[in-house]
Design an enzyme around this catalytic site. Structure first.
Site, short mmCIF file in Angstrom:
data_model
loop_
_atom_site.label_atom_id
_atom_site.label_comp_id
_atom_site.label_asym_id
_atom_site.label_seq_id
_atom_site.Cartn_x
_atom_site.Cartn_y
_atom_site.Cartn_z
N SER A 13 0.81 -1.23 0.00
CA SER A 13 0.00 0.00 0.00
C SER A 13 0.84 1.26 0.00
CB SER A 13 -0.91 0.00 1.23
OG SER A 13 -0.17 -0.29 2.40
N SER A 36 -2.31 -3.97 5.48
CA SER A 36 -2.83 -4.31 6.81
C SER A 36 -3.99 -3.39 7.16
CB SER A 36 -1.69 -4.18 7.81
OG SER A 36 -2.17 -4.22 9.10
N ASP A 62 -3.28 -9.20 7.93
CA ASP A 62 -2.18 -8.92 8.85
C ASP A 62 -1.25 -10.12 8.75
OD1 ASP A 62 -0.48 -8.80 11.01
OD2 ASP A 62 -2.02 -8.26 12.47
N ASN A 89 7.62 -7.96 1.88
CA ASN A 89 8.04 -6.59 2.11
C ASN A 89 7.43 -5.98 3.38
OD1 ASN A 89 8.77 -3.66 1.07
ND2 ASN A 89 6.56 -3.67 1.46
N TYR A 154 14.31 -5.19 15.48
CA TYR A 154 14.35 -5.09 14.02
C TYR A 154 15.60 -5.79 13.46
CZ TYR A 154 13.91 -2.55 9.53
OH TYR A 154 13.77 -2.21 8.20
N ALA A 157 15.04 -9.49 13.52
CA ALA A 157 14.12 -9.93 12.46
C ALA A 157 14.81 -9.90 11.10
CB ALA A 157 12.88 -9.03 12.45
N LYS A 158 15.55 -8.84 10.83
CA LYS A 158 16.14 -8.69 9.50
C LYS A 158 17.35 -9.61 9.30
CE LYS A 158 13.22 -5.74 7.87
NZ LYS A 158 12.29 -6.17 6.81
P1 NDP Z 1 6.49 1.72 5.13
O1 NDP Z 1 6.33 1.99 6.60
O2 NDP Z 1 6.51 2.87 4.20
O3 NDP Z 1 5.37 0.69 4.64
C1 NDP Z 1 5.17 -0.49 5.36
C2 NDP Z 1 4.22 -1.38 4.62
O4 NDP Z 1 4.09 -2.60 5.36
C3 NDP Z 1 2.83 -0.79 4.50
O5 NDP Z 1 2.31 -1.12 3.24
C4 NDP Z 1 2.07 -1.49 5.61
O6 NDP Z 1 0.68 -1.66 5.34
C5 NDP Z 1 2.72 -2.85 5.59
N1 NDP Z 1 2.50 -3.58 6.85
C6 NDP Z 1 2.92 -3.25 8.10
N2 NDP Z 1 2.52 -4.17 8.98
C7 NDP Z 1 1.83 -5.11 8.27
C8 NDP Z 1 1.17 -6.31 8.62
N3 NDP Z 1 1.13 -6.76 9.89
N4 NDP Z 1 0.55 -7.02 7.65
C9 NDP Z 1 0.57 -6.59 6.36
N5 NDP Z 1 1.19 -5.45 5.96
C10 NDP Z 1 1.81 -4.73 6.93
O7 NDP Z 1 7.86 0.86 5.03
P2 NDP Z 1 8.99 0.84 3.89
O8 NDP Z 1 8.38 0.88 2.56
O9 NDP Z 1 10.02 1.81 4.27
O10 NDP Z 1 9.63 -0.60 4.16
C11 NDP Z 1 9.29 -1.75 3.41
C12 NDP Z 1 10.20 -2.89 3.83
O11 NDP Z 1 11.55 -2.53 3.59
C13 NDP Z 1 10.11 -3.26 5.30
O12 NDP Z 1 10.24 -4.65 5.47
C14 NDP Z 1 11.30 -2.53 5.89
O13 NDP Z 1 11.72 -3.14 7.08
C15 NDP Z 1 12.31 -2.68 4.78
N6 NDP Z 1 13.37 -1.69 4.84
C16 NDP Z 1 13.10 -0.36 4.75
C17 NDP Z 1 14.11 0.56 4.84
C18 NDP Z 1 13.90 2.03 4.75
O14 NDP Z 1 14.87 2.77 4.91
N7 NDP Z 1 12.70 2.53 4.47
C19 NDP Z 1 15.50 0.12 5.07
C20 NDP Z 1 15.67 -1.29 5.14
C21 NDP Z 1 14.64 -2.15 5.03
P3 NDP Z 1 -0.42 -0.55 5.83
O15 NDP Z 1 -0.22 0.60 4.90
O16 NDP Z 1 -1.71 -1.22 5.64
O17 NDP Z 1 -0.07 -0.22 7.23
#
Ligand code: NDP
Length: 246
Positions: A13, A36, A62, A89, A154, A157-158
Protein backbone atom coordinates in the site's frame (compact mmCIF):
# COMPACT_ATOMS: atom_id res chain seq x y z
CA UNK A 1 10.12 -9.50 -18.63
CA UNK A 2 7.40 -10.73 -16.22
CA UNK A 3 4.48 -11.27 -18.60
CA UNK A 4 2.07 -13.95 -17.44
CA UNK A 5 3.45 -13.98 -13.90
CA UNK A 6 1.41 -13.37 -10.75
CA UNK A 7 3.11 -11.50 -7.92
CA UNK A 8 2.12 -10.93 -4.30
CA UNK A 9 3.67 -7.87 -2.67
CA UNK A 10 3.07 -7.80 1.07
CA UNK A 11 2.76 -4.27 2.41
CA UNK A 12 2.08 -2.98 -1.08
CA UNK A 13 0.00 0.00 0.00
CA UNK A 14 2.88 2.37 0.71
CA UNK A 15 6.61 2.98 0.35
CA UNK A 16 8.90 0.33 -1.11
CA UNK A 17 6.06 -2.19 -1.47
CA UNK A 18 3.85 0.14 -3.47
CA UNK A 19 6.68 1.09 -5.83
CA UNK A 20 7.69 -2.56 -6.21
CA UNK A 21 4.11 -3.53 -7.06
CA UNK A 22 3.95 -0.82 -9.74
CA UNK A 23 7.40 -1.72 -11.08
CA UNK A 24 6.61 -5.44 -11.41
CA UNK A 25 3.34 -4.51 -13.12
CA UNK A 26 5.28 -2.26 -15.49
CA UNK A 27 7.33 -5.33 -16.45
CA UNK A 28 4.12 -7.26 -17.17
CA UNK A 29 3.12 -9.07 -13.95
CA UNK A 30 -0.35 -9.20 -12.44
CA UNK A 31 -0.29 -8.10 -8.82
CA UNK A 32 -1.90 -8.83 -5.47
CA UNK A 33 -1.36 -5.75 -3.31
CA UNK A 34 -1.45 -6.79 0.35
CA UNK A 35 -2.06 -4.28 3.12
CA UNK A 36 -2.83 -4.31 6.81
CA UNK A 37 -4.79 -1.12 7.56
CA UNK A 38 -4.33 1.26 4.60
CA UNK A 39 -7.21 0.02 2.48
CA UNK A 40 -7.62 3.19 0.42
CA UNK A 41 -3.91 3.37 -0.46
CA UNK A 42 -3.84 -0.31 -1.43
CA UNK A 43 -6.95 0.09 -3.61
CA UNK A 44 -5.33 3.12 -5.23
CA UNK A 45 -2.16 1.12 -5.99
CA UNK A 46 -4.25 -1.70 -7.48
CA UNK A 47 -6.19 0.83 -9.58
CA UNK A 48 -2.93 2.33 -10.92
CA UNK A 49 -1.79 -1.17 -11.88
CA UNK A 50 -5.05 -1.88 -13.70
CA UNK A 51 -4.50 1.37 -15.61
CA UNK A 52 -1.18 -0.12 -16.78
CA UNK A 53 -3.22 -2.91 -18.34
CA UNK A 54 -2.45 -5.57 -15.75
CA UNK A 55 -4.79 -7.44 -13.41
CA UNK A 56 -4.61 -6.36 -9.76
CA UNK A 57 -6.41 -6.85 -6.46
CA UNK A 58 -5.94 -5.27 -3.06
CA UNK A 59 -6.03 -7.93 -0.37
CA UNK A 60 -6.19 -7.24 3.35
CA UNK A 61 -4.28 -9.47 5.76
CA UNK A 62 -2.18 -8.92 8.85
CA UNK A 63 0.80 -11.07 7.89
CA UNK A 64 1.64 -11.74 11.54
CA UNK A 65 -1.49 -13.91 11.73
CA UNK A 66 -1.24 -17.27 10.04
CA UNK A 67 -4.98 -17.68 9.44
CA UNK A 68 -5.10 -14.30 7.67
CA UNK A 69 -2.20 -15.33 5.42
CA UNK A 70 -4.02 -18.57 4.57
CA UNK A 71 -7.15 -16.58 3.64
CA UNK A 72 -5.08 -14.12 1.59
CA UNK A 73 -3.44 -16.87 -0.48
CA UNK A 74 -6.86 -18.49 -1.04
CA UNK A 75 -8.32 -15.15 -2.20
CA UNK A 76 -5.41 -14.62 -4.60
CA UNK A 77 -5.58 -18.09 -6.12
CA UNK A 78 -9.35 -17.70 -6.63
CA UNK A 79 -9.01 -14.33 -8.36
CA UNK A 80 -5.59 -14.05 -10.03
CA UNK A 81 -4.17 -17.59 -9.79
CA UNK A 82 -1.18 -19.24 -8.12
CA UNK A 83 1.51 -16.84 -6.90
CA UNK A 84 4.72 -17.06 -9.00
CA UNK A 85 6.56 -14.20 -7.31
CA UNK A 86 6.42 -13.41 -3.60
CA UNK A 87 7.84 -10.13 -2.33
CA UNK A 88 7.98 -10.31 1.47
CA UNK A 89 8.04 -6.59 2.11
CA UNK A 90 5.59 -5.89 4.97
CA UNK A 91 7.50 -4.48 7.90
CA UNK A 92 7.33 -2.23 10.94
CA UNK A 93 9.71 -0.63 13.43
CA UNK A 94 9.30 -0.23 17.20
CA UNK A 95 12.65 1.35 18.02
CA UNK A 96 13.97 1.57 21.56
CA UNK A 97 17.26 1.00 23.34
CA UNK A 98 17.61 -2.68 24.26
CA UNK A 99 17.59 -2.03 27.99
CA UNK A 100 14.29 -0.16 27.66
CA UNK A 101 12.66 -2.32 25.01
CA UNK A 102 9.44 -3.96 26.13
CA UNK A 103 8.51 -7.53 25.35
CA UNK A 104 5.58 -6.16 23.34
CA UNK A 105 7.87 -4.01 21.16
CA UNK A 106 10.11 -7.00 20.59
CA UNK A 107 7.26 -9.38 19.77
CA UNK A 108 5.42 -6.99 17.43
CA UNK A 109 8.44 -6.56 15.20
CA UNK A 110 9.38 -10.25 15.22
CA UNK A 111 5.79 -11.29 14.54
CA UNK A 112 5.35 -8.95 11.55
CA UNK A 113 8.82 -8.81 10.00
CA UNK A 114 10.01 -12.37 10.63
CA UNK A 115 7.06 -14.63 11.35
CA UNK A 116 4.93 -12.93 8.71
CA UNK A 117 7.59 -13.65 6.11
CA UNK A 118 7.76 -17.26 7.31
CA UNK A 119 3.97 -17.73 6.91
CA UNK A 120 4.02 -16.29 3.38
CA UNK A 121 7.09 -18.29 2.34
CA UNK A 122 5.50 -21.47 3.65
CA UNK A 123 2.26 -20.88 1.75
CA UNK A 124 3.86 -19.63 -1.46
CA UNK A 125 6.62 -22.26 -1.32
CA UNK A 126 4.17 -25.17 -1.19
CA UNK A 127 2.41 -24.01 -4.37
CA UNK A 128 5.67 -23.10 -6.12
CA UNK A 129 7.09 -26.58 -5.44
CA UNK A 130 4.11 -28.11 -7.23
CA UNK A 131 4.44 -25.68 -10.11
CA UNK A 132 8.21 -26.21 -10.23
CA UNK A 133 8.66 -22.48 -10.61
CA UNK A 134 8.88 -19.57 -8.24
CA UNK A 135 10.70 -16.46 -7.17
CA UNK A 136 10.80 -15.34 -3.54
CA UNK A 137 12.36 -12.02 -2.60
CA UNK A 138 12.60 -11.07 1.06
CA UNK A 139 13.22 -7.57 2.36
CA UNK A 140 16.06 -7.62 4.86
CA UNK A 141 17.95 -4.47 5.90
CA UNK A 142 21.40 -3.10 6.47
CA UNK A 143 20.38 -3.19 10.15
CA UNK A 144 20.22 -6.98 9.95
CA UNK A 145 23.76 -7.10 8.57
CA UNK A 146 25.59 -4.42 10.54
CA UNK A 147 23.34 -4.01 13.58
CA UNK A 148 21.90 -0.65 14.57
CA UNK A 149 21.58 0.91 18.00
CA UNK A 150 17.97 1.19 19.11
CA UNK A 151 16.75 -1.64 16.89
CA UNK A 152 17.44 -4.93 18.64
CA UNK A 153 14.01 -6.28 17.63
CA UNK A 154 14.35 -5.09 14.02
CA UNK A 155 17.99 -6.24 13.67
CA UNK A 156 17.00 -9.71 14.94
CA UNK A 157 14.12 -9.93 12.46
CA UNK A 158 16.14 -8.69 9.50
CA UNK A 159 19.13 -10.96 10.30
CA UNK A 160 16.62 -13.79 10.67
CA UNK A 161 15.25 -13.01 7.22
CA UNK A 162 18.71 -13.70 5.79
CA UNK A 163 18.89 -17.05 7.58
CA UNK A 164 15.42 -18.02 6.35
CA UNK A 165 16.31 -16.95 2.81
CA UNK A 166 19.36 -19.22 2.72
CA UNK A 167 17.46 -22.10 4.29
CA UNK A 168 14.58 -21.98 1.82
CA UNK A 169 16.93 -21.42 -1.12
CA UNK A 170 18.49 -24.80 -0.31
CA UNK A 171 15.14 -26.50 0.30
CA UNK A 172 13.50 -25.34 -2.93
CA UNK A 173 16.38 -25.14 -5.42
CA UNK A 174 15.68 -28.58 -6.88
CA UNK A 175 12.11 -27.43 -7.66
CA UNK A 176 13.07 -24.46 -9.78
CA UNK A 177 12.35 -21.92 -7.04
CA UNK A 178 14.90 -19.23 -6.18
CA UNK A 179 14.92 -17.39 -2.86
CA UNK A 180 16.91 -14.19 -2.38
CA UNK A 181 16.97 -11.14 -0.16
CA UNK A 182 17.37 -7.44 -0.81
CA UNK A 183 18.93 -5.47 2.02
CA UNK A 184 18.13 -1.77 1.63
CA UNK A 185 20.12 0.96 3.33
CA UNK A 186 18.18 4.14 4.19
CA UNK A 187 15.25 4.63 1.85
CA UNK A 188 12.98 7.67 1.73
CA UNK A 189 9.59 6.32 2.91
CA UNK A 190 7.14 6.80 5.81
CA UNK A 191 9.34 4.46 7.86
CA UNK A 192 12.34 6.81 7.76
CA UNK A 193 10.39 10.08 7.56
CA UNK A 194 9.84 9.91 11.32
CA UNK A 195 13.58 9.99 12.08
CA UNK A 196 14.89 13.26 13.57
CA UNK A 197 16.90 15.49 11.20
CA UNK A 198 20.03 14.91 13.29
CA UNK A 199 19.79 11.15 12.71
CA UNK A 200 19.13 11.64 8.98
CA UNK A 201 22.22 13.84 8.66
CA UNK A 202 24.36 11.26 10.49
CA UNK A 203 23.07 8.53 8.18
CA UNK A 204 23.70 10.59 5.05
CA UNK A 205 27.31 11.12 6.13
CA UNK A 206 27.77 7.33 6.02
CA UNK A 207 26.46 6.89 2.46
CA UNK A 208 29.21 6.99 -0.21
CA UNK A 209 26.66 7.83 -2.94
CA UNK A 210 25.58 10.83 -0.82
CA UNK A 211 21.83 10.45 -1.01
CA UNK A 212 19.06 8.49 0.62
CA UNK A 213 17.75 5.63 -1.47
CA UNK A 214 14.46 5.85 -3.34
CA UNK A 215 11.83 3.09 -3.36
CA UNK A 216 12.61 2.67 -7.10
CA UNK A 217 16.20 1.66 -6.23
CA UNK A 218 14.85 -1.32 -4.28
CA UNK A 219 12.02 -2.12 -6.69
CA UNK A 220 14.40 -2.52 -9.65
CA UNK A 221 16.62 -4.94 -7.70
CA UNK A 222 13.54 -6.96 -6.71
CA UNK A 223 12.28 -6.98 -10.31
CA UNK A 224 15.64 -8.26 -11.54
CA UNK A 225 15.64 -11.08 -8.97
CA UNK A 226 12.06 -11.91 -9.98
CA UNK A 227 12.98 -12.20 -13.65
CA UNK A 228 14.44 -15.08 -15.64
CA UNK A 229 17.62 -13.04 -16.00
CA UNK A 230 18.33 -13.97 -12.36
CA UNK A 231 17.53 -17.68 -12.83
CA UNK A 232 20.97 -18.79 -11.57
CA UNK A 233 20.99 -16.60 -8.46
CA UNK A 234 19.66 -18.08 -5.22
CA UNK A 235 20.31 -17.71 -1.49
CA UNK A 236 21.91 -14.29 -2.00
CA UNK A 237 21.57 -10.96 -0.25
CA UNK A 238 21.85 -7.94 -2.51
CA UNK A 239 22.68 -4.78 -0.59
CA UNK A 240 21.04 -1.75 -2.18
CA UNK A 241 22.36 0.96 0.06
CA UNK A 242 24.41 3.51 -1.87
CA UNK A 243 27.55 1.83 -0.59
CA UNK A 244 26.68 2.30 3.08
CA UNK A 245 27.49 -1.32 3.88
CA UNK A 246 30.99 -1.28 2.36
P1 NDP B 1 6.49 1.72 5.13
O1 NDP B 1 6.33 1.99 6.60
O2 NDP B 1 6.51 2.87 4.20
O3 NDP B 1 5.37 0.69 4.64
C1 NDP B 1 5.17 -0.49 5.36
C2 NDP B 1 4.22 -1.38 4.62
O4 NDP B 1 4.09 -2.60 5.36
C3 NDP B 1 2.83 -0.79 4.50
O5 NDP B 1 2.31 -1.12 3.24
C4 NDP B 1 2.07 -1.49 5.61
O6 NDP B 1 0.68 -1.66 5.34
C5 NDP B 1 2.72 -2.85 5.59
N1 NDP B 1 2.50 -3.58 6.85
C6 NDP B 1 2.92 -3.25 8.10
N2 NDP B 1 2.52 -4.17 8.98
C7 NDP B 1 1.83 -5.11 8.27
C8 NDP B 1 1.17 -6.31 8.62
N3 NDP B 1 1.13 -6.76 9.89
N4 NDP B 1 0.55 -7.02 7.65
C9 NDP B 1 0.57 -6.59 6.36
N5 NDP B 1 1.19 -5.45 5.96
C10 NDP B 1 1.81 -4.73 6.93
O7 NDP B 1 7.86 0.86 5.03
P2 NDP B 1 8.99 0.84 3.89
O8 NDP B 1 8.38 0.88 2.56
O9 NDP B 1 10.02 1.81 4.27
O10 NDP B 1 9.63 -0.60 4.16
C11 NDP B 1 9.29 -1.75 3.41
C12 NDP B 1 10.20 -2.89 3.83
O11 NDP B 1 11.55 -2.53 3.59
C13 NDP B 1 10.11 -3.26 5.30
O12 NDP B 1 10.24 -4.65 5.47
C14 NDP B 1 11.30 -2.53 5.89
O13 NDP B 1 11.72 -3.14 7.08
C15 NDP B 1 12.31 -2.68 4.78
N6 NDP B 1 13.37 -1.69 4.84
C16 NDP B 1 13.10 -0.36 4.75
C17 NDP B 1 14.11 0.56 4.84
C18 NDP B 1 13.90 2.03 4.75
O14 NDP B 1 14.87 2.77 4.91
N7 NDP B 1 12.70 2.53 4.47
C19 NDP B 1 15.50 0.12 5.07
C20 NDP B 1 15.67 -1.29 5.14
C21 NDP B 1 14.64 -2.15 5.03
P3 NDP B 1 -0.42 -0.55 5.83
O15 NDP B 1 -0.22 0.60 4.90
O16 NDP B 1 -1.71 -1.22 5.64
O17 NDP B 1 -0.07 -0.22 7.23
Amino acid sequence: MLQGKIALVTGGSRGIGRTTALTLAGYGADIAVNYSGSREKAEQTAEEIRRLGRRAIAVQADVSKQEECVRMFREISETLGVVDILINNAGITRDNLAVRMTEEEFDQVIDTNLKGAFFCMKLAGAAMMKKRYGRIINLSSISGIRGNAGQMNYCAAKAGIIGMTKCLAKELASRGVTVNAVAPGYIDTDMTAVLPDKVKEAVLAQIPLKRMGRPEDIAEAAAFLASDRAAYITGQVIQVDGGMGI
